[in-house]
Scaffold this active site. Sequence first.
Site, PDB file in Angstrom:
ATOM      1  N   GLY A 111     -13.934  46.159 -22.635  1.00 55.05           N
ATOM      2  CA  GLY A 111     -13.324  46.782 -23.798  1.00 55.05           C
ATOM      3  C   GLY A 111     -13.989  46.240 -25.124  1.00 55.05           C
ATOM      4  O   GLY A 111     -13.758  47.040 -26.213  1.00 55.05           O
ATOM      5  N   ILE A 248     -17.640  41.231 -19.077  1.00 51.21           N
ATOM      6  CA  ILE A 248     -18.991  41.561 -18.593  1.00 51.21           C
ATOM      7  C   ILE A 248     -20.070  40.913 -19.411  1.00 51.21           C
ATOM      8  O   ILE A 248     -21.246  40.748 -19.035  1.00 51.21           O
ATOM      9  CB  ILE A 248     -18.825  43.226 -19.129  1.00 51.21           C
ATOM     10  CG1 ILE A 248     -20.167  43.599 -18.324  1.00 51.21           C
ATOM     11  CG2 ILE A 248     -18.784  43.452 -20.385  1.00 51.21           C
ATOM     12  CD1 ILE A 248     -19.887  45.210 -18.002  1.00 51.21           C
ATOM     13  N   ASN A 326     -12.498  32.337 -17.512  1.00 46.55           N
ATOM     14  CA  ASN A 326     -12.005  33.795 -17.266  1.00 46.55           C
ATOM     15  C   ASN A 326     -12.684  34.233 -16.265  1.00 46.55           C
ATOM     16  O   ASN A 326     -12.628  35.767 -16.133  1.00 46.55           O
ATOM     17  CB  ASN A 326     -12.193  34.371 -18.835  1.00 46.55           C
ATOM     18  CG  ASN A 326     -10.874  35.214 -18.789  1.00 46.55           C
ATOM     19  OD1 ASN A 326      -9.818  34.915 -18.722  1.00 46.55           O
ATOM     20  ND2 ASN A 326     -11.364  36.456 -19.604  1.00 46.55           N
ATOM     21  N   LYS A 392     -22.220  35.636 -26.623  1.00 41.85           N
ATOM     22  CA  LYS A 392     -21.316  35.956 -27.813  1.00 41.85           C
ATOM     23  C   LYS A 392     -22.039  36.062 -29.109  1.00 41.85           C
ATOM     24  O   LYS A 392     -21.606  36.660 -30.114  1.00 41.85           O
ATOM     25  CB  LYS A 392     -20.246  35.079 -27.835  1.00 41.85           C
ATOM     26  CG  LYS A 392     -19.249  34.513 -26.707  1.00 41.85           C
ATOM     27  CD  LYS A 392     -18.296  35.742 -26.473  1.00 41.85           C
ATOM     28  CE  LYS A 392     -17.253  35.388 -25.498  1.00 41.85           C
ATOM     29  NZ  LYS A 392     -16.731  36.480 -24.783  1.00 41.85           N
TER      30      LYS A 392
END
Length: 504
Positions: A111, A248, A326, A392
Amino acid sequence: MSLTVEDLTGGVMTEFQEKLRAQHEESMHRELEALLGTANKAEAEISSKDFEGFKNLFHRFLQVKGPAVDWAKINRPPEESIQPYEKIKMKGLPDDISASLNKLAVVKLNGGLGTSMGCTGPKSLISVRNENTFLDLTVQQIEHLNKTFNADVPLVLMNSFNTDEDTKKILQKYKHHRVNIHTFNQSRYPRINKESLLPIAKNMSTGGQNGEAWYPPGHGDVYASFSNSGLLDKLLSEGKEYIFVSNIDNLGATVDLFILQHLMSQPADRRCEFIMEVTDKTRADVKGGTLIQYEDHLRLLEIAQVPKNHVDEFKSVTKFKIFNTNNLWISLPAIKRLQDTNKLDLEIIVNPKTLDGGLNVIQLETAVGAAIKSFNNALGVNVPRSRFLPVKTSSDLLLVMSNLYSLDAGSLTMSRKREFPSTPHVKLGSSFTKVQQFLCRFESIPDMLELDHLTVSGDVTFGKNVSLKGTVIIIANHGDRIDIPAGAMLENKIVSGNLRILDH
Protein backbone atom coordinates in the site's frame (compact mmCIF):
# COMPACT_ATOMS: atom_id res chain seq x y z
CA MET A 1 -17.74 23.23 22.71
CA SER A 2 -15.85 20.46 20.94
CA LEU A 3 -14.08 17.50 22.48
CA THR A 4 -10.34 17.22 21.85
CA VAL A 5 -8.24 14.08 21.58
CA GLU A 6 -6.82 14.85 25.04
CA ASP A 7 -10.29 15.05 26.59
CA LEU A 8 -11.23 11.73 25.10
CA THR A 9 -8.26 9.88 26.50
CA GLY A 10 -8.46 11.23 30.03
CA GLY A 11 -9.94 9.45 33.04
CA VAL A 12 -13.52 8.68 33.91
CA MET A 13 -16.47 9.57 31.72
CA THR A 14 -18.97 12.09 32.92
CA GLU A 15 -22.53 12.22 31.65
CA PHE A 16 -21.59 15.44 29.84
CA GLN A 17 -18.73 13.71 28.03
CA GLU A 18 -21.03 10.82 27.14
CA LYS A 19 -23.43 13.23 25.46
CA LEU A 20 -20.59 14.89 23.60
CA ARG A 21 -19.36 11.54 22.37
CA ALA A 22 -22.79 10.58 21.11
CA GLN A 23 -22.96 13.95 19.35
CA HIS A 24 -19.56 13.43 17.69
CA GLU A 25 -20.61 10.01 16.51
CA GLU A 26 -23.89 11.28 15.08
CA SER A 27 -22.15 14.15 13.26
CA MET A 28 -19.56 11.74 11.85
CA HIS A 29 -22.26 9.37 10.54
CA ARG A 30 -24.09 12.29 8.92
CA GLU A 31 -20.91 13.48 7.19
CA LEU A 32 -20.09 9.98 5.94
CA GLU A 33 -23.59 9.61 4.47
CA ALA A 34 -23.18 12.97 2.71
CA LEU A 35 -19.81 11.86 1.29
CA LEU A 36 -21.31 8.60 -0.03
CA GLY A 37 -23.93 10.71 -1.79
CA THR A 38 -21.17 12.16 -3.99
CA ALA A 39 -20.01 8.74 -5.26
CA ASN A 40 -21.20 6.71 -8.25
CA LYS A 41 -23.01 3.44 -7.56
CA ALA A 42 -20.03 1.05 -7.77
CA GLU A 43 -17.82 3.33 -5.70
CA ALA A 44 -20.54 3.86 -3.10
CA GLU A 45 -20.89 0.09 -2.66
CA ILE A 46 -17.18 -0.36 -1.92
CA SER A 47 -16.91 2.77 0.20
CA SER A 48 -19.92 1.95 2.36
CA LYS A 49 -18.15 -1.31 3.36
CA ASP A 50 -15.00 0.70 4.13
CA PHE A 51 -17.02 3.19 6.17
CA GLU A 52 -18.53 0.42 8.32
CA GLY A 53 -15.01 -0.48 9.42
CA PHE A 54 -14.16 3.19 9.94
CA LYS A 55 -17.29 3.81 12.04
CA ASN A 56 -16.36 0.89 14.26
CA LEU A 57 -12.83 2.29 14.69
CA PHE A 58 -14.12 5.81 15.35
CA HIS A 59 -16.62 4.50 17.92
CA ARG A 60 -13.83 2.68 19.75
CA PHE A 61 -11.57 5.73 19.50
CA LEU A 62 -14.24 7.81 21.26
CA GLN A 63 -14.51 5.18 24.02
CA VAL A 64 -10.79 5.01 24.76
CA LYS A 65 -9.97 5.91 28.34
CA GLY A 66 -6.29 6.37 29.10
CA PRO A 67 -3.37 4.41 27.64
CA ALA A 68 -4.03 1.14 25.84
CA VAL A 69 -1.92 -0.87 28.29
CA ASP A 70 -1.53 -0.96 32.03
CA TRP A 71 2.26 -0.97 32.42
CA ALA A 72 2.11 -2.91 35.68
CA LYS A 73 0.46 -5.89 33.92
CA ILE A 74 3.21 -6.29 31.32
CA ASN A 75 5.30 -9.43 31.63
CA ARG A 76 8.00 -11.05 29.56
CA PRO A 77 6.56 -13.82 27.38
CA PRO A 78 7.03 -17.35 28.79
CA GLU A 79 10.01 -19.19 27.26
CA GLU A 80 7.94 -21.72 25.31
CA SER A 81 5.91 -18.97 23.60
CA ILE A 82 8.96 -17.76 21.64
CA GLN A 83 10.76 -20.63 19.94
CA PRO A 84 14.31 -20.33 18.62
CA TYR A 85 14.42 -20.82 14.83
CA GLU A 86 17.15 -23.48 15.21
CA LYS A 87 14.77 -25.67 17.22
CA ILE A 88 12.11 -25.45 14.49
CA LYS A 89 14.72 -26.16 11.82
CA MET A 90 15.84 -29.34 13.60
CA LYS A 91 12.50 -30.96 12.77
CA GLY A 92 13.63 -31.10 9.15
CA LEU A 93 11.40 -31.11 6.07
CA PRO A 94 8.72 -33.57 4.91
CA ASP A 95 9.22 -35.83 1.88
CA ASP A 96 6.44 -34.03 0.07
CA ILE A 97 7.22 -30.32 0.30
CA SER A 98 4.83 -29.46 -2.54
CA ALA A 99 1.83 -30.74 -0.53
CA SER A 100 2.62 -28.18 2.22
CA LEU A 101 3.34 -25.41 -0.27
CA ASN A 102 0.02 -26.01 -2.00
CA LYS A 103 -1.72 -25.00 1.24
CA LEU A 104 0.07 -21.64 1.33
CA ALA A 105 -0.51 -18.22 -0.24
CA VAL A 106 1.93 -15.30 0.03
CA VAL A 107 0.46 -11.89 0.87
CA LYS A 108 2.61 -8.80 0.36
CA LEU A 109 1.59 -5.47 1.88
CA ASN A 110 1.87 -3.13 -1.11
CA GLY A 111 0.00 0.00 0.00
CA GLY A 112 2.98 2.31 0.43
CA LEU A 113 4.29 5.03 -1.85
CA GLY A 114 7.98 5.73 -2.34
CA THR A 115 7.57 9.36 -1.18
CA SER A 116 10.06 9.12 1.71
CA MET A 117 12.68 8.10 -0.87
CA GLY A 118 11.68 10.86 -3.28
CA CYS A 119 9.76 8.63 -5.71
CA THR A 120 6.28 9.00 -7.08
CA GLY A 121 4.17 5.86 -7.37
CA PRO A 122 4.28 2.56 -5.47
CA LYS A 123 7.41 1.87 -3.44
CA SER A 124 7.40 -1.70 -4.79
CA LEU A 125 8.37 -0.35 -8.23
CA ILE A 126 11.70 1.15 -7.08
CA SER A 127 14.69 -0.66 -8.64
CA VAL A 128 16.69 -2.29 -5.86
CA ARG A 129 19.07 -4.68 -7.55
CA ASN A 130 20.24 -5.17 -11.18
CA GLU A 131 17.23 -3.18 -12.45
CA ASN A 132 14.90 -5.49 -10.49
CA THR A 133 12.17 -3.87 -8.37
CA PHE A 134 10.80 -5.18 -5.05
CA LEU A 135 7.91 -6.62 -7.05
CA ASP A 136 10.19 -8.33 -9.61
CA LEU A 137 12.19 -9.99 -6.83
CA THR A 138 9.02 -11.18 -5.09
CA VAL A 139 7.64 -12.71 -8.31
CA GLN A 140 11.01 -14.39 -9.02
CA GLN A 141 11.14 -15.91 -5.52
CA ILE A 142 7.67 -17.42 -5.75
CA GLU A 143 8.10 -18.59 -9.32
CA HIS A 144 11.33 -20.33 -8.26
CA LEU A 145 9.45 -22.08 -5.40
CA ASN A 146 6.65 -23.19 -7.73
CA LYS A 147 9.07 -24.54 -10.33
CA THR A 148 11.45 -26.23 -7.88
CA PHE A 149 8.72 -28.07 -5.96
CA ASN A 150 6.08 -28.26 -8.69
CA ALA A 151 3.72 -26.29 -6.45
CA ASP A 152 1.09 -23.60 -6.84
CA VAL A 153 1.77 -20.81 -4.34
CA PRO A 154 -0.21 -17.72 -5.38
CA LEU A 155 0.99 -14.16 -4.75
CA VAL A 156 -1.57 -11.78 -3.28
CA LEU A 157 -0.88 -8.04 -3.21
CA MET A 158 -2.72 -5.79 -0.80
CA ASN A 159 -2.72 -2.48 -2.67
CA SER A 160 -4.08 0.85 -1.53
CA PHE A 161 -5.96 3.47 -3.54
CA ASN A 162 -2.52 5.12 -3.91
CA THR A 163 -0.80 2.11 -5.50
CA ASP A 164 -3.52 0.04 -7.17
CA GLU A 165 -3.58 1.57 -10.64
CA ASP A 166 0.19 1.69 -11.17
CA THR A 167 0.68 -1.82 -9.78
CA LYS A 168 -2.00 -3.33 -12.03
CA LYS A 169 -0.35 -1.85 -15.13
CA ILE A 170 2.95 -3.49 -14.21
CA LEU A 171 1.36 -6.89 -13.48
CA GLN A 172 0.80 -7.39 -17.21
CA LYS A 173 4.49 -8.21 -17.60
CA TYR A 174 4.26 -11.30 -15.37
CA LYS A 175 1.54 -12.97 -17.44
CA HIS A 176 3.84 -15.78 -18.58
CA HIS A 177 5.49 -16.38 -15.21
CA ARG A 178 4.57 -19.45 -13.21
CA VAL A 179 2.77 -17.62 -10.44
CA ASN A 180 -0.88 -16.68 -10.05
CA ILE A 181 -1.16 -13.08 -8.90
CA HIS A 182 -4.24 -11.65 -7.16
CA THR A 183 -4.75 -8.13 -5.86
CA PHE A 184 -7.20 -6.56 -3.47
CA ASN A 185 -7.48 -3.04 -2.15
CA GLN A 186 -7.22 -2.07 1.47
CA SER A 187 -9.86 0.30 2.78
CA ARG A 188 -9.87 4.02 2.20
CA TYR A 189 -10.63 6.02 5.34
CA PRO A 190 -11.24 9.76 5.79
CA ARG A 191 -8.68 11.86 7.65
CA ILE A 192 -10.25 13.61 10.63
CA ASN A 193 -9.85 17.27 11.55
CA LYS A 194 -8.19 17.20 14.99
CA GLU A 195 -10.35 20.03 16.35
CA SER A 196 -13.82 19.23 14.99
CA LEU A 197 -13.33 15.43 14.81
CA LEU A 198 -15.06 15.45 11.40
CA PRO A 199 -13.78 14.34 7.98
CA ILE A 200 -11.91 16.97 5.97
CA ALA A 201 -13.07 15.46 2.65
CA LYS A 202 -15.55 17.45 0.58
CA ASN A 203 -16.45 14.52 -1.70
CA MET A 204 -15.33 10.97 -2.54
CA SER A 205 -12.71 11.91 -5.14
CA THR A 206 -9.02 11.34 -4.41
CA GLY A 207 -7.81 13.93 -6.91
CA GLY A 208 -6.54 17.48 -6.45
CA GLN A 209 -6.86 19.06 -3.04
CA ASN A 210 -9.17 16.28 -1.92
CA GLY A 211 -6.26 13.81 -2.30
CA GLU A 212 -5.02 14.70 1.17
CA ALA A 213 -8.39 13.89 2.67
CA TRP A 214 -7.97 10.10 2.52
CA TYR A 215 -5.52 7.52 3.86
CA PRO A 216 -5.08 3.72 3.92
CA PRO A 217 -5.61 2.73 7.58
CA GLY A 218 -2.44 0.74 8.30
CA HIS A 219 -1.83 -2.94 7.60
CA GLY A 220 -4.17 -4.11 10.37
CA ASP A 221 -6.87 -3.54 7.78
CA VAL A 222 -5.68 -6.66 5.91
CA TYR A 223 -8.20 -8.91 7.71
CA ALA A 224 -11.32 -6.91 6.87
CA SER A 225 -10.39 -5.88 3.33
CA PHE A 226 -9.13 -9.39 2.44
CA SER A 227 -12.46 -10.76 3.60
CA ASN A 228 -14.54 -8.00 1.93
CA SER A 229 -12.76 -8.57 -1.39
CA GLY A 230 -13.94 -12.19 -1.58
CA LEU A 231 -10.34 -13.43 -1.87
CA LEU A 232 -10.37 -15.04 1.57
CA ASP A 233 -13.26 -17.31 0.56
CA LYS A 234 -11.67 -17.97 -2.85
CA LEU A 235 -8.38 -19.15 -1.33
CA LEU A 236 -10.18 -21.29 1.25
CA SER A 237 -12.19 -22.94 -1.53
CA GLU A 238 -8.87 -23.72 -3.29
CA GLY A 239 -7.65 -25.59 -0.20
CA LYS A 240 -5.28 -22.92 1.10
CA GLU A 241 -4.75 -23.09 4.87
CA TYR A 242 -2.16 -20.43 5.69
CA ILE A 243 -0.97 -17.09 4.42
CA PHE A 244 2.53 -15.72 4.84
CA VAL A 245 2.20 -11.95 5.23
CA SER A 246 5.08 -9.46 5.02
CA ASN A 247 5.97 -5.94 3.90
CA ILE A 248 6.96 -5.83 0.22
CA ASP A 249 10.01 -3.71 1.10
CA ASN A 250 11.43 -6.40 3.42
CA LEU A 251 13.78 -8.26 1.09
CA GLY A 252 14.51 -10.88 3.76
CA ALA A 253 10.89 -12.06 3.94
CA THR A 254 11.03 -15.17 1.76
CA VAL A 255 8.93 -18.31 2.23
CA ASP A 256 10.64 -20.40 4.92
CA LEU A 257 9.99 -24.11 4.46
CA PHE A 258 10.92 -25.00 8.06
CA ILE A 259 8.38 -22.61 9.60
CA LEU A 260 5.76 -23.83 7.13
CA GLN A 261 6.51 -27.44 8.09
CA HIS A 262 6.24 -26.55 11.80
CA LEU A 263 2.72 -25.21 11.17
CA MET A 264 1.66 -28.19 9.07
CA SER A 265 2.97 -30.79 11.51
CA GLN A 266 0.94 -29.67 14.55
CA PRO A 267 -1.87 -31.99 15.70
CA ALA A 268 -5.27 -30.77 14.46
CA ASP A 269 -6.54 -29.92 17.96
CA ARG A 270 -3.44 -27.83 18.77
CA ARG A 271 -3.03 -26.09 15.44
CA CYS A 272 -0.95 -22.97 15.74
CA GLU A 273 -3.05 -20.22 14.12
CA PHE A 274 -0.50 -17.41 14.16
CA ILE A 275 3.29 -17.21 14.05
CA MET A 276 5.08 -13.90 14.38
CA GLU A 277 8.71 -13.87 13.32
CA VAL A 278 10.73 -11.81 15.77
CA THR A 279 14.45 -11.13 15.84
CA ASP A 280 16.96 -9.80 18.36
CA LYS A 281 16.86 -6.07 18.91
CA THR A 282 19.88 -3.91 18.19
CA ARG A 283 20.24 -0.20 18.92
CA ALA A 284 18.84 0.46 15.43
CA ASP A 285 15.53 -1.25 16.25
CA VAL A 286 14.54 0.44 19.49
CA LYS A 287 11.23 1.65 18.06
CA GLY A 288 10.09 -1.75 16.76
CA GLY A 289 7.03 -3.40 18.34
CA THR A 290 7.76 -6.23 20.77
CA LEU A 291 5.94 -9.30 22.13
CA ILE A 292 4.74 -9.26 25.73
CA GLN A 293 2.62 -11.48 27.94
CA TYR A 294 -0.48 -9.54 28.98
CA GLU A 295 -3.43 -11.03 30.84
CA ASP A 296 -2.49 -14.58 29.76
CA HIS A 297 -2.12 -13.72 26.08
CA LEU A 298 0.80 -13.02 23.82
CA ARG A 299 0.37 -9.45 22.71
CA LEU A 300 2.15 -7.01 20.42
CA LEU A 301 3.22 -3.81 22.15
CA GLU A 302 3.90 -0.87 19.81
CA ILE A 303 5.76 2.27 20.83
CA ALA A 304 2.61 4.34 20.17
CA GLN A 305 0.83 2.46 23.01
CA VAL A 306 3.53 3.03 25.61
CA PRO A 307 2.84 5.67 28.29
CA LYS A 308 5.31 8.57 27.81
CA ASN A 309 7.12 7.97 31.10
CA HIS A 310 7.94 4.37 30.06
CA VAL A 311 9.23 5.01 26.53
CA ASP A 312 12.90 4.76 27.55
CA GLU A 313 12.22 1.45 29.26
CA PHE A 314 10.44 0.21 26.11
CA LYS A 315 13.45 1.18 23.98
CA SER A 316 15.91 -0.62 26.27
CA VAL A 317 17.61 -3.59 24.64
CA THR A 318 17.82 -5.44 27.98
CA LYS A 319 14.16 -5.57 29.02
CA PHE A 320 12.61 -6.09 25.57
CA LYS A 321 15.16 -8.15 23.68
CA ILE A 322 13.22 -8.87 20.49
CA PHE A 323 11.10 -6.97 17.99
CA ASN A 324 8.45 -7.84 15.41
CA THR A 325 9.72 -8.22 11.82
CA ASN A 326 6.12 -8.14 10.52
CA ASN A 327 6.67 -11.51 8.85
CA LEU A 328 3.51 -13.34 9.91
CA TRP A 329 2.07 -16.80 9.24
CA ILE A 330 -1.69 -16.82 9.76
CA SER A 331 -4.36 -19.51 9.52
CA LEU A 332 -7.01 -18.73 6.88
CA PRO A 333 -9.86 -20.66 8.57
CA ALA A 334 -9.04 -18.73 11.78
CA ILE A 335 -9.23 -15.38 9.97
CA LYS A 336 -12.60 -16.44 8.55
CA ARG A 337 -13.87 -17.46 12.01
CA LEU A 338 -12.71 -14.23 13.69
CA GLN A 339 -14.04 -12.01 10.89
CA ASP A 340 -17.43 -13.73 10.87
CA THR A 341 -17.84 -13.42 14.63
CA ASN A 342 -16.36 -9.92 14.78
CA LYS A 343 -13.83 -11.12 17.37
CA LEU A 344 -10.70 -9.43 16.02
CA ASP A 345 -9.73 -6.82 18.54
CA LEU A 346 -6.92 -4.57 17.24
CA GLU A 347 -5.67 -1.67 19.36
CA ILE A 348 -6.15 1.70 17.73
CA ILE A 349 -3.06 3.66 16.77
CA VAL A 350 -3.81 7.38 16.67
CA ASN A 351 -1.46 8.90 14.10
CA PRO A 352 -1.40 12.74 14.17
CA LYS A 353 -0.34 14.49 10.94
CA THR A 354 0.04 18.07 9.82
CA LEU A 355 -0.98 18.59 6.19
CA ASP A 356 0.91 20.87 3.78
CA GLY A 357 -1.48 23.74 4.47
CA GLY A 358 -0.84 23.44 8.23
CA LEU A 359 -4.11 21.68 9.12
CA ASN A 360 -3.80 19.20 12.00
CA VAL A 361 -5.50 15.90 11.29
CA ILE A 362 -5.58 12.44 12.85
CA GLN A 363 -5.55 9.05 11.20
CA LEU A 364 -6.94 6.02 13.01
CA GLU A 365 -4.86 2.97 12.16
CA THR A 366 -4.28 -0.61 13.26
CA ALA A 367 -1.33 -3.02 12.96
CA VAL A 368 -1.64 -6.52 11.47
CA GLY A 369 0.47 -8.11 14.22
CA ALA A 370 -1.78 -6.72 16.96
CA ALA A 371 -4.27 -9.50 16.16
CA ILE A 372 -1.94 -12.13 17.64
CA LYS A 373 -3.89 -12.13 20.92
CA SER A 374 -7.10 -13.19 19.14
CA PHE A 375 -5.65 -16.40 17.62
CA ASN A 376 -5.25 -19.80 19.27
CA ASN A 377 -1.83 -21.27 20.15
CA ALA A 378 -0.02 -18.21 18.81
CA LEU A 379 3.73 -18.37 18.78
CA GLY A 380 6.76 -16.14 18.28
CA VAL A 381 9.72 -17.59 16.36
CA ASN A 382 13.08 -15.92 16.91
CA VAL A 383 14.53 -15.91 13.39
CA PRO A 384 17.99 -14.88 12.13
CA ARG A 385 18.43 -11.18 11.38
CA SER A 386 18.74 -12.05 7.67
CA ARG A 387 14.93 -12.45 7.54
CA PHE A 388 14.58 -8.74 8.28
CA LEU A 389 16.08 -6.67 5.48
CA PRO A 390 13.78 -3.68 5.00
CA VAL A 391 14.60 -0.89 2.57
CA LYS A 392 13.20 2.27 4.15
CA THR A 393 15.96 4.73 3.24
CA SER A 394 18.74 5.25 0.69
CA SER A 395 21.19 3.97 3.35
CA ASP A 396 19.31 0.62 3.29
CA LEU A 397 19.30 0.74 -0.51
CA LEU A 398 23.09 1.11 -0.62
CA LEU A 399 23.47 -2.06 1.47
CA VAL A 400 21.23 -4.23 -0.73
CA MET A 401 22.75 -2.91 -3.97
CA SER A 402 26.28 -3.66 -2.78
CA ASN A 403 28.43 -6.80 -2.98
CA LEU A 404 27.47 -7.59 0.64
CA TYR A 405 24.57 -9.53 -0.85
CA SER A 406 24.35 -12.02 -3.66
CA LEU A 407 21.13 -12.46 -5.60
CA ASP A 408 19.78 -15.88 -6.44
CA ALA A 409 16.29 -16.55 -7.82
CA GLY A 410 14.97 -13.29 -6.38
CA SER A 411 16.43 -13.91 -2.89
CA LEU A 412 19.21 -11.84 -1.37
CA THR A 413 21.69 -13.61 0.88
CA MET A 414 24.71 -12.25 2.70
CA SER A 415 27.84 -12.88 0.62
CA ARG A 416 29.95 -15.83 1.77
CA LYS A 417 32.98 -13.58 1.38
CA ARG A 418 31.89 -11.40 4.30
CA GLU A 419 33.67 -12.63 7.38
CA PHE A 420 30.99 -11.74 9.94
CA PRO A 421 27.22 -11.90 9.52
CA SER A 422 26.18 -8.46 10.80
CA THR A 423 25.51 -5.67 8.30
CA PRO A 424 27.57 -2.47 8.39
CA HIS A 425 26.04 0.61 9.97
CA VAL A 426 25.46 3.08 7.11
CA LYS A 427 24.34 6.67 7.56
CA LEU A 428 23.99 8.80 4.41
CA GLY A 429 23.28 12.51 4.72
CA SER A 430 20.39 14.50 3.27
CA SER A 431 22.08 14.88 -0.15
CA PHE A 432 21.39 11.15 -0.64
CA THR A 433 17.77 11.01 0.58
CA LYS A 434 16.07 10.88 -2.81
CA VAL A 435 16.75 7.82 -4.98
CA GLN A 436 17.56 9.96 -8.05
CA GLN A 437 20.14 12.02 -6.12
CA PHE A 438 21.54 8.88 -4.54
CA LEU A 439 22.11 7.19 -7.92
CA CYS A 440 23.83 10.29 -9.35
CA ARG A 441 26.37 10.26 -6.52
CA PHE A 442 27.73 6.75 -7.21
CA GLU A 443 29.41 5.91 -10.51
CA SER A 444 29.36 2.37 -9.22
CA ILE A 445 28.40 0.96 -5.82
CA PRO A 446 31.54 0.66 -3.63
CA ASP A 447 33.00 -2.66 -2.45
CA MET A 448 31.67 -2.93 1.12
CA LEU A 449 32.62 -6.50 2.07
CA GLU A 450 34.92 -5.37 4.88
CA LEU A 451 33.00 -2.27 5.95
CA ASP A 452 31.83 -1.83 9.57
CA HIS A 453 30.60 1.75 9.59
CA LEU A 454 30.04 4.43 6.98
CA THR A 455 28.92 8.02 7.58
CA VAL A 456 28.64 10.43 4.64
CA SER A 457 27.52 14.03 4.99
CA GLY A 458 27.33 16.92 2.50
CA ASP A 459 28.13 17.12 -1.21
CA VAL A 460 30.04 13.87 -1.77
CA THR A 461 30.34 11.72 -4.92
CA PHE A 462 31.98 8.32 -5.44
CA GLY A 463 33.95 7.32 -8.54
CA LYS A 464 34.03 3.79 -10.00
CA ASN A 465 35.44 0.82 -8.08
CA VAL A 466 35.88 2.52 -4.72
CA SER A 467 36.40 0.17 -1.81
CA LEU A 468 35.45 0.95 1.81
CA LYS A 469 36.79 -0.95 4.84
CA GLY A 470 36.51 -0.63 8.60
CA THR A 471 35.11 2.73 9.72
CA VAL A 472 34.89 5.43 7.06
CA ILE A 473 33.61 8.95 7.74
CA ILE A 474 33.35 11.47 4.87
CA ILE A 475 32.20 14.99 5.67
CA ALA A 476 31.98 17.84 3.18
CA ASN A 477 31.17 21.07 4.99
CA HIS A 478 28.67 23.55 3.60
CA GLY A 479 29.98 24.93 0.31
CA ASP A 480 32.66 22.23 -0.01
CA ARG A 481 32.57 19.20 -2.25
CA ILE A 482 34.37 15.87 -1.98
CA ASP A 483 34.85 13.57 -4.98
CA ILE A 484 36.19 10.19 -3.95
CA PRO A 485 38.40 9.24 -6.93
CA ALA A 486 37.88 6.07 -8.99
CA GLY A 487 39.72 3.05 -7.58
CA ALA A 488 40.24 4.67 -4.15
CA MET A 489 40.55 2.36 -1.13
CA LEU A 490 39.50 3.96 2.17
CA GLU A 491 40.20 1.96 5.33
CA ASN A 492 39.52 3.46 8.78
CA LYS A 493 39.63 6.97 7.31
CA ILE A 494 38.06 10.31 8.08
CA VAL A 495 37.87 12.54 4.99
CA SER A 496 36.84 16.16 5.38
CA GLY A 497 37.37 19.53 3.72
CA ASN A 498 37.34 19.95 -0.05
CA LEU A 499 38.50 17.34 -2.55
CA ARG A 500 37.86 17.68 -6.29
CA ILE A 501 39.43 15.52 -8.90
CA LEU A 502 39.33 17.20 -12.29
CA ASP A 503 39.84 15.42 -15.61
CA HIS A 504 42.35 17.14 -17.88
